[in-house]
Design a protein around this motif. Structure first.
Motif, mmCIF file in Angstrom:
data_model
loop_
_atom_site.group_PDB
_atom_site.id
_atom_site.type_symbol
_atom_site.label_atom_id
_atom_site.label_comp_id
_atom_site.label_asym_id
_atom_site.label_seq_id
_atom_site.Cartn_x
_atom_site.Cartn_y
_atom_site.Cartn_z
ATOM 1 N N THR A 1 -9.150 2.685 -5.071
ATOM 2 C CA THR A 1 -8.284 2.987 -3.890
ATOM 3 C C THR A 1 -8.592 1.910 -2.836
ATOM 4 O O THR A 1 -8.039 0.847 -2.773
ATOM 5 C CB THR A 1 -7.758 4.265 -3.443
ATOM 6 N N LEU A 2 -9.987 2.269 -2.393
ATOM 7 C CA LEU A 2 -10.392 1.274 -1.604
ATOM 8 C C LEU A 2 -10.825 -0.420 -1.664
ATOM 9 O O LEU A 2 -10.321 -1.120 -1.150
ATOM 10 C CB LEU A 2 -11.609 2.124 -0.501
ATOM 11 N N ALA A 3 -11.146 -0.217 -3.458
ATOM 12 C CA ALA A 3 -11.239 -1.954 -3.954
ATOM 13 C C ALA A 3 -10.110 -2.392 -4.268
ATOM 14 O O ALA A 3 -9.956 -3.527 -3.467
ATOM 15 C CB ALA A 3 -11.778 -1.238 -5.606
ATOM 16 N N ALA A 4 -8.751 -1.467 -4.027
ATOM 17 C CA ALA A 4 -7.429 -2.132 -4.513
ATOM 18 C C ALA A 4 -6.838 -2.790 -2.972
ATOM 19 O O ALA A 4 -5.875 -3.429 -3.207
ATOM 20 C CB ALA A 4 -6.237 -1.656 -5.312
ATOM 21 N N SER A 5 -7.103 -2.061 -2.143
ATOM 22 C CA SER A 5 -6.799 -1.506 -0.671
ATOM 23 C C SER A 5 -7.588 -2.027 0.360
ATOM 24 O O SER A 5 -8.080 -0.577 0.747
ATOM 25 C CB SER A 5 -5.537 -1.268 -0.677
ATOM 26 N N PRO A 6 -8.337 -2.377 0.571
ATOM 27 C CA PRO A 6 -9.753 -2.745 1.631
ATOM 28 C C PRO A 6 -9.614 -2.027 2.933
ATOM 29 O O PRO A 6 -10.823 -1.568 3.811
ATOM 30 C CB PRO A 6 -10.080 -4.270 1.085
ATOM 31 N N ARG A 7 -8.241 -2.450 3.408
ATOM 32 C CA ARG A 7 -8.747 -1.466 4.696
ATOM 33 C C ARG A 7 -7.800 -0.504 4.819
ATOM 34 O O ARG A 7 -6.518 -0.174 4.245
ATOM 35 C CB ARG A 7 -6.574 -2.798 5.611
ATOM 36 N N THR B 1 0.899 -1.376 0.231
ATOM 37 C CA THR B 1 0.145 0.469 0.552
ATOM 38 C C THR B 1 0.642 1.416 0.403
ATOM 39 O O THR B 1 0.953 2.046 -0.593
ATOM 40 C CB THR B 1 -0.817 -0.151 1.087
#
Lengths: 508, 307
Positions: A330-336, A10
């Protein structure tokens, strides 16, 4: 996959994001360039020179103390040379003085002592101004003190003359004692002076710093006034032990030159009569404050402009994603989500810290060089202090960027976040240092707002044993350097925590 | 990982607007599933819920049996295109793919591979702000394919594509499904999916109104209507009505019968000695079938399409 490896990915993604938008990189470079540029411009416009008998000359510079800081070393000294260990014991029978033309009417010379008028016994490495020393003394209002090397100050018992004082030298250790009757002695302090030579000057001294008052100016701002004062100290029962042969010598240390060549302005004096010494002196043995020259952080005023640019870049780093809906990618690629914000904070904080470090590391030496070249006196400080100011200013910019990023995440709007960040960090500092607010209010602003972080650039500390006008306009902050930066860090941490909560709770 | 999307009983409100009202369906691997419905039917919201971007008030969405937000390297499991405009305009298309690749532990080599795959070519090194809608769609599809995922989800991928682009994407979707992937493609125009989707999930007012194969859907919508061209209109009507069909006059020499299939109609007319020149079994188009299904589901709202 370990959380650390996940975070590293990330982090790398956010770094790639940052470096691939030319505007953000350019903004950071411009912010960094502003600092040395403004240092050079302001230094180029600062000239100082002094008039000596009608001739323009370089201004005299104060001597430097053992730690390299500028010091006042002006007093009247009655002394002998002591070889090796020894001691001096005296009875200070009286201490009196004058203050010239004090308020309200400024029309007469009045008897009296300023709070830090000093008289007592001293051991000094040499007659060279700025040399190492230790002294035990009575003061105008602060009781008995043991002071050494200009910044060291230990309080003894309250009260003034009459008082017995004793100072002993054993190797590099100097111990101060005091007594009310010459029989019951109490130790004030013991200090180590590692650079003391075998031969030292030992004796009695008198000094009296100027009388400082501050009054409100008609058009806002404040007027500082300093008036000449003088202390008269009477000693008897003088006893020197150790190898100190010969007669007492009288020296006016660092006398103020008078108008005519060879003349001395307000000279001190000493009279010996039947074992009683009457010593008259003015001046001070103390560190120099910001009124004695330019503090090194004055070369870094460009950070105020850099801060504005940095805040804008940091806010855009997140709000640009909200504006285009990119945050969903962004949040789909890095859900945390907390991890994403932490990575963003680390990237913007790291980039700004590096840029700020380079900027101030260049600006300070360049600014100092140009200022000195134009005859200005730049107050020298220890190298570690310069490093702290440079790194601290870089940290101030970096943590401000993180705070701005968090605000951008909370508001999701660029303008609101930029305005809030600047209102929190920059505005209180501008108000507090621009002489528009009452001093107390200014000090509170610099304690409780993120602007407290500007304390990190203060290179000349506040000394309790020196009466000065310790206000933000003079470059003095109410909190210690790292504590001030800590206040900003607290704000940034709080905003970041709120941003994570909001990011997790709300739909993207 | 099993290549499926499972959506069960999703409910979600935005203020007073009900966006999802018990949305339930399953996207199987190996075929293209069309997700159709009018604007405001809840298609995009459902997709955001599947990707863990929006939280449902009730229900759950699983990808390969697990919630999306628990996936490590999610782009290697699910590739999605939600909004082709979700770009930083000053960043190049290639750099957009590069940061996405880095977030999944992938390198620049894979980025250049998908750039070739979607035919973006040299355009990828230009700033994305200058892209046409078609180029943005291609970039978005490249991003979805980046992790070579077994599940793909594309929201309105045909928007802004020129005819060549539409042909290209149809072929791409078919071949991706043929490789055994689960492919969910939303559209508000049924015609775009004709010939591509094998399965259709028709949404209306936040729920599924039909979930069936394309052939079944057309069959159901056709209602066995048969058009007869005859010079003996009244005799034909008598004969067919007598056999239980519902008959209506639709022209000077045509009647339409519903009820018996075309073969039975021919049999009845021949048996009754009624002359006719043409018997046409009416087959609904996919578009008509869809219109009929969603007639009740369309919401006309003054405030536009909602979210």
């Amino acid at each position: 996959m370990s959380p650390a490896a996940g975070f590293a990915r990330t982090l790398r993604a956010e770094w790639t994001k940052f470096r691939t938008v030319r505007g953000w990189v350019l903004g950071t470079v411009v912010a960094a360039l502003l600092v040395p540029l403004l240092a050079a411009v302001s230094a180029a416009g600062s000239h100082a020179s002094c008039d000596r008998n009608g001739v323009e000359t370089a201004c005299p510079e104060p001597p430097l103390g053992p730690d390299g800081r500028a010091v006042h070393d002006k007093f009247f000294f009655v002394h002998r040379t002591l070889d090796g260990d020894g001691s001096i014991t005296v009875r200070l029978t009286s201490m009196s003085g004058i203050i010239t033309y004090p308020p309200p009417d400024h029309d007469e010379i009045v008897p009296g002592l300023v709070p830090w008028a000093k008289a007592g016994v001293i051991v000094k490495a040499s007659m060279e101004p700025g040399s190492s020393y230790a002294a035990v003394m009575a003061t105008g209002e602060h009781g008995v003190r043991m002071q050494h090397d200009y910044t060291g100050d230990v309080a003894g018992r309250p009260g003034g003359a009459p008082r017995w004082l004793r100072l002993t030298r054993a190797g590099e250790t100097l111990t101060g004692y005091e007594s009310a009757d010459g029989r019951q002695w109490a130790e004030v302090a013991a200090v180590r002076l590692p650079d003391l030579p075998a031969e030292v000057e030992i004796g009695m001294f008198a000094a009296s710093p100027g009388d400082l008052t501050v009054k409100q100016a008609d058009l806002g701002g404040l007027i500082e006034q300093m008036r000449f004062t003088e202390t008269t100290a009477v000693f008897d029962q003088v006893k020197v032990e150790g190898a100190a042969p010969g007669a007492w010598r009288h020296t006016d240390v660092s006398p103020t030159p008078g108008t005519n060549p060879g003349e001395v302005h307000h000279p001190g004096s000493a009279v010996e009569s039947g074992g009683t010494f009457t010593v008259v002196g003015s001046g001070d043995i103390a560190p120099v404050g910001t009124d004695g020259g330019m503090a090194v952080e004055l070369t870094l005023t460009g950070i105020l402009f850099a801060l504005v640019v940095v805040v804008v870049v940091a806010v855009l780093f997140v709000t640009a994603e909200y504006r285009r809906g990119l945050v969903r990618v962004t949040l789909a690629a890095s859900p945390r989500r907390g991890r994403v914000l932490a990575a963003k904070a680390l990237v913007i904080g790291g980039v700004v810290f590096a840029a700020g470090l380079a900027a101030s590391a260049v600006a300070m030496p360049v600014g100092k060089h140009l200022l000195r070249g134009n005859g200005n006196h730049v107050l020298p400080v220890p190298a570690l202090t310069e490093v702290r100011v440079i790194a601290g200013v870089a940290a101030l910019l970096a943590v401000s960027a993180v705070l701005a990023l968090a605000l951008g995440t909370l508001f999701r709007r660029s303008a609101a976040a930029v305005v809030t960040a600047l209102a929190l960090i920059l505005l209180p500092h501008v108000l507090a240092t621009a002489s528009v607010l009452p001093v107390e209010l200014s000090l509170w602003l610099l304690r409780i707002t993120p602007a407290a972080a500007f304390a990190v650039q203060q290179s000349i500390p506040e000394y309790p044993q020196v009466v000065d006008f310790y206000v933000p306009q003079g470059g003095y902050y109410p909190l210690p350097p790292w504590a001030g930066l800590g206040v900003l860090c607290c704000y940034a941490a709080l905003a970041l925590a709120l941003a994570v909560v909001r990011l997790n709770r709300r739909d993207a | 990982m099993e290549a499926t999307i499972e959506v069960t009983g999703l409910r979600k409100r935005f203020g007073r607007t009900v966006a999802l009202d018990g949305m339930t369906f399953r996207v199987p691997p190996g075929r293209v599933t069309g997700f159709v419905g009018p604007n405001g039917a809840g298609k995009s919201t459902t997709m955001r819920v599947i990707l863990g971007l929006d939280a449902p008030d009730e229900g759950r969405a699983l990808v390969g049996g697990v919630p999306y937000r628990s996936l490590e390297e999610p782009l290697t499991r699910v590739g999605a295109l939600l909004d082709a405009g979700a770009l930083q305009p000053s960043r190049t298309g290639r750099d957009h793919l590069l940061w996405l690749a880095h977030s999944q532990g992938l390198g620049a080599a894979r980025v250049d591979e998908v750039i070739g795959l979607v035919g973006l070519g040299g355009t990828a090194r230009r700033r994305a702000g200058g892209y046409s809608l078609g180029m943005r769609q291609r970039l978005g599809i490249a991003a979805a394919l980046l992790g070579d995922p077994p599940v793909l989800m594309l929201d309105e991928p045909f928007n802004g594509l020129d005819p060549d682009g539409i042909v290209w994407i149809r072929g791409l979707l078919r071949s991706l499904a043929a490789e055994g992937r689960a492919v969910l493609v939303s559209s508000h125009l049924m015609s775009e999916l004709e010939g591509t989707a094998g399965q259709l999930v028709v949404a209306g007012r936040g729920r599924v109104v039909a979930d069936m194969g394309v052939a079944e859907l057309i069959e159901a919508a056709s209602h066995d209507r048969v058009t007869i061209r005859t010079t003996a209109r009244s005799r034909a009507m008598e004969t067919l009505a007598g056999a239980g069909a519902t008959v209506a006059v639709t022209g000077g020499d045509t009647v339409t019968a519903s009820g018996p299939p075309a073969e039975r109609v021919v049999e009845l007319l021949t048996g009754g000695g009624v002359p006719f020149s043409e018997v046409t079994a009416h087959r609904a188009t996919l578009e008509e079938a869809y219109m009929e299904l969603t007639r009740d589901a369309v919401e006309f709202r003054a405030d536009g399409a909602g979210r």
